[in-house]
Design a protein around this motif. Sequence first.
Motif, short mmCIF file in Angstrom:
data_model
loop_
_atom_site.label_atom_id
_atom_site.label_comp_id
_atom_site.label_asym_id
_atom_site.label_seq_id
_atom_site.Cartn_x
_atom_site.Cartn_y
_atom_site.Cartn_z
N PRO A 50 0.82 -1.22 0.00
CA PRO A 50 0.00 0.00 0.00
C PRO A 50 0.85 1.27 0.00
CG PRO A 50 -0.50 -1.41 1.91
CD PRO A 50 0.71 -1.97 1.26
N SER A 51 0.21 2.40 -0.29
CA SER A 51 0.92 3.69 -0.27
C SER A 51 -0.06 4.85 -0.32
CB SER A 51 1.84 3.77 -1.49
OG SER A 51 2.33 5.08 -1.64
N LEU A 52 0.29 5.92 0.36
CA LEU A 52 -0.40 7.21 0.16
C LEU A 52 0.60 8.18 -0.48
CD1 LEU A 52 -2.69 9.30 0.56
CD2 LEU A 52 -1.74 9.75 2.82
N ARG A 53 1.66 8.52 0.29
CA ARG A 53 2.63 9.53 -0.15
C ARG A 53 3.32 9.17 -1.45
NH1 ARG A 53 1.51 9.92 4.94
NH2 ARG A 53 1.54 7.68 4.73
N THR A 54 3.81 7.94 -1.56
CA THR A 54 4.61 7.57 -2.73
C THR A 54 3.75 7.63 -3.99
OG1 THR A 54 5.97 6.22 -1.29
CG2 THR A 54 6.15 5.80 -3.67
N ARG A 55 2.55 7.08 -3.90
CA ARG A 55 1.69 7.10 -5.08
C ARG A 55 1.32 8.52 -5.47
NH1 ARG A 55 -4.26 4.47 -6.37
NH2 ARG A 55 -4.44 5.54 -8.38
N ILE A 101 8.85 1.36 -8.77
CA ILE A 101 8.38 0.10 -8.18
C ILE A 101 8.51 0.11 -6.67
CG2 ILE A 101 10.62 -0.97 -8.81
CD1 ILE A 101 9.02 -3.68 -8.80
N ARG A 102 7.44 -0.33 -6.00
CA ARG A 102 7.45 -0.59 -4.55
C ARG A 102 7.15 -2.07 -4.36
NH1 ARG A 102 4.44 2.51 0.35
NH2 ARG A 102 6.31 3.75 0.01
N THR A 103 8.11 -2.78 -3.74
CA THR A 103 7.91 -4.21 -3.59
C THR A 103 8.57 -4.72 -2.31
OG1 THR A 103 8.08 -6.34 -4.75
CG2 THR A 103 9.93 -4.82 -5.04
#
Length: 307
Positions: A50-55, A101-103
Amino acid sequence: MRNKDFISIHDLTVEEVYQIFELTKEMKANPQKFSKSLEGKILALIFEKPSLRTRVSFEVGIRQLGGDAIYLAPSDIQMGKRESVYDVGKTLERMVDGIMIRTFGHDIVLELAKAVRIPVINGLTDLLHPCQAMADYFTILEKKGDFKNLKVVFVGDGNNVCHSLMFGAAKLGVNFWAATPKGYEPKKEIYELAIEDAKQTGAKINITNNPEEAVKDADVVYTDVWASMGQESEAEIRKKIFQPYQVNKKLFSLAKPDALFMHCLPAHRGEEVTNDVIDSSNSVVFDEAENRLHVQKAIMYELMKNQ
Ligand code: CP
Ligand code: NVA
């Protein structure tokens, strides 16, 4: 920048770190000037967590530069399950100009970067969170003016955010401390690479299990969640282990009176930090969040301008 990708602060030269900060400052002060600088460029955003800031910061950032983004949720592409990392990369490089990419595993990002000719940006792995640390040091620069004689202390789990802050400190000549419970220290291989970089800048890298010793006279006190994404099942046991590392008023009062409180967010208020610290006038957590946008615009521009 010399490298095709942005995967670790350790991969940058000291000059490149400052070059990104200079461009960030310019873009933040005068965003209009850059409104067409990545016109027509498309960034794919792969999220396996999940993400708020990065997205939001990548989506808004690429649009502010004249480009656009495609969000790919964990259930969309299922890298390594529905198809291989290599095949995902080789397909995307035919259609987009860059990949964020976030993984979980850091090796996935390295494999993807190796497979494609387009830039790959690390938006967090279990090992590193370089965009976060770049935004954090830019925030420190804005607030403190320079990095000379600064004591930056990370209190909590010595994982991704701590590792990237350590790499950043080594490049910037910062006196860095990590205070973690036993068994949660930063990885030895990260520490050793940081020590190598520190030789060039005079940075000091210290690791302790004593939060009071670390926070004493600090200019910056930083913390992060006790259970990272993917470690949810360990949350209860970690609450007990990390309790002495909570950044509360008592611990924070050992730092200098004008010390900054920092947190990458999301925060678990009442766990790693108490409200009287995160909501105090020393706290710069939302400046850090905003600076994700500005720093990543500079990184995207540097990597994608010649694509
Ligand atoms: N700090 C950070 O990376 O926030 P998100 O997980 O919301 O993207
Ligand atoms: N250490 C945290 C950082 C979140 C931005 C995690 O990996 O979940």
